[in-house]
Design a protein around this motif. Sequence first.
Motif, PDB file in Angstrom:
ATOM      1  N   VAL A  60     -21.463  -3.107  25.431  1.00 25.52           N
ATOM      2  CA  VAL A  60     -20.287  -3.138  26.319  1.00 25.52           C
ATOM      3  C   VAL A  60     -19.296  -2.121  25.774  1.00 25.52           C
ATOM      4  O   VAL A  60     -18.920  -2.190  24.603  1.00 25.52           O
ATOM      5  CB  VAL A  60     -19.630  -4.545  26.321  1.00 25.52           C
TER       6      VAL A  60
ATOM      7  N   ILE B  16     -17.593  -9.961  29.237  1.00 25.18           N
ATOM      8  CA  ILE B  16     -18.353 -10.605  28.149  1.00 25.18           C
ATOM      9  C   ILE B  16     -18.912 -11.953  28.621  1.00 25.18           C
ATOM     10  O   ILE B  16     -20.055 -12.301  28.333  1.00 25.18           O
ATOM     11  CB  ILE B  16     -17.491 -10.762  26.871  1.00 25.18           C
TER      12      ILE B  16
ATOM     13  N   ILE C 248     -24.517  -8.618  21.311  1.00 26.70           N
ATOM     14  CA  ILE C 248     -23.625  -7.651  21.976  1.00 26.70           C
ATOM     15  C   ILE C 248     -23.032  -6.680  20.956  1.00 26.70           C
ATOM     16  O   ILE C 248     -22.618  -7.078  19.865  1.00 26.70           O
ATOM     17  CB  ILE C 248     -22.462  -8.382  22.704  1.00 26.70           C
TER      18      ILE C 248
ATOM     19  N   PHE D  48     -19.769  -4.322  21.007  1.00 27.26           N
ATOM     20  CA  PHE D  48     -18.566  -3.988  21.770  1.00 27.26           C
ATOM     21  C   PHE D  48     -17.972  -2.719  21.170  1.00 27.26           C
ATOM     22  O   PHE D  48     -17.674  -2.666  19.978  1.00 27.26           O
ATOM     23  CB  PHE D  48     -17.545  -5.134  21.699  1.00 27.26           C
TER      24      PHE D  48
ATOM     25  N   LYS E  29     -13.588 -11.855  20.686  1.00 22.63           N
ATOM     26  CA  LYS E  29     -14.368 -12.738  19.792  1.00 22.63           C
ATOM     27  C   LYS E  29     -13.599 -14.027  19.534  1.00 22.63           C
ATOM     28  O   LYS E  29     -14.157 -15.126  19.604  1.00 22.63           O
ATOM     29  CB  LYS E  29     -14.588 -12.034  18.438  1.00 22.63           C
TER      30      LYS E  29
ATOM     31  N   ARG F  83     -17.131 -16.015  20.336  1.00 18.47           N
ATOM     32  CA  ARG F  83     -18.418 -15.375  20.591  1.00 18.47           C
ATOM     33  C   ARG F  83     -18.729 -14.384  19.476  1.00 18.47           C
ATOM     34  O   ARG F  83     -17.857 -13.590  19.088  1.00 18.47           O
ATOM     35  CB  ARG F  83     -18.288 -14.631  21.930  1.00 18.47           C
TER      36      ARG F  83
ATOM     37  N   MET G 176     -20.067 -11.080  18.132  1.00 17.93           N
ATOM     38  CA  MET G 176     -20.406  -9.742  18.657  1.00 17.93           C
ATOM     39  C   MET G 176     -20.266  -8.743  17.510  1.00 17.93           C
ATOM     40  O   MET G 176     -19.442  -8.947  16.622  1.00 17.93           O
ATOM     41  CB  MET G 176     -19.401  -9.278  19.734  1.00 17.93           C
TER      42      MET G 176
END
Length: 312
Positions: free
Chosen positions: A115, A141, A150, A152, A163, A168, A170
Amino acid sequence: MYPQTTNNKSLTDKILKLKKEKNAIILAHYYVNSEVQDIADYIGDSLGLSQMAGRTDAKIILFAGVQFMAETAAVISQEKIVLLPDPTAGCSLAESINASDIIEWRKFNKDGIVVSYVNTTADVKAETDICCTSANALDVINSIPKSKKILFTPDKNLGSYIKAKLNRDMDVWSGDCCVHEEFSKESVLNLMSDYPDAHFLIHPESSCSHDPDIYNNPKVHILSTTGMIKKAGEIEITKFVVVTEPGVIHQMKMVYPQKEFIPADPKNKCFQMRKVTLEKILFSLENECYKVEVNQITTKRARPSITKMLEL
Ligand code: 13P
Ligand code: SF4
């Protein structure tokens, strides 16, 4: 989008006349100088500008902003002429990552999802699965299954904010915006004691954005630039401290003249955005320069990451 004022009359008149003759549209970001915002057809945040670039019927898009914005317009509106009045207007975030960095990450994360913030080059977008802006990063996301790894890129502050908010895991690239990096937790806490009755509009690129003492404070609103303008109208509060590039206050004052907007740091301007002047815009329209073009192969590979974001 918002009411306009007039100044610098003769220059402005020439630009408006030429704009009409050439079927050009001027898209401006909130961080450009006030007199440039005043002659724009549309002023917006990165998401709004990308949407407008994809929607316009104009033959020429003149971007009062920086290189990555004009490149994004060139990728989504391939048939149009895209002009950047100052070809040296770059961005510290966009310069912090290359396509090869993403290719390297993929070697070790074959099924991973990349992303990228829209503040990236077309080459980086070509290696990206889906783009986002500060206005839709949480939604983007959230649209990715939890089972996926992921990466980012490239803003460490926005990435860390996501996050923290979404809990999450990442991988986050370590780029930053040289303007927003200056807005530390300490500086914002000091402003909170200076202005105890104000609410704080904070951009997620700011280095303070991912600190729970900041984002859990009920007087704090973490938003994109357009989000900040909307929020100031949605709540009764009349005093706001604006923790982003101070250019956005020009529109805030026009839309809500009865409210007070205090820049967190009036001197902390994006010198890249501020390179765009009325003189350069006139020269750019007269000479149809500086054209921003992205080659066919990169355009074809970069476009899906932008359209996926716009469709979300
Ligand atoms: P938004 O306009 O999307 O809020 O982003 C701010 C910015 O830094 C653009 O360069
Ligand atoms: Fe880039 Fe920051 Fe300037 Fe935006 S404000 S163009 S992110 S350097």
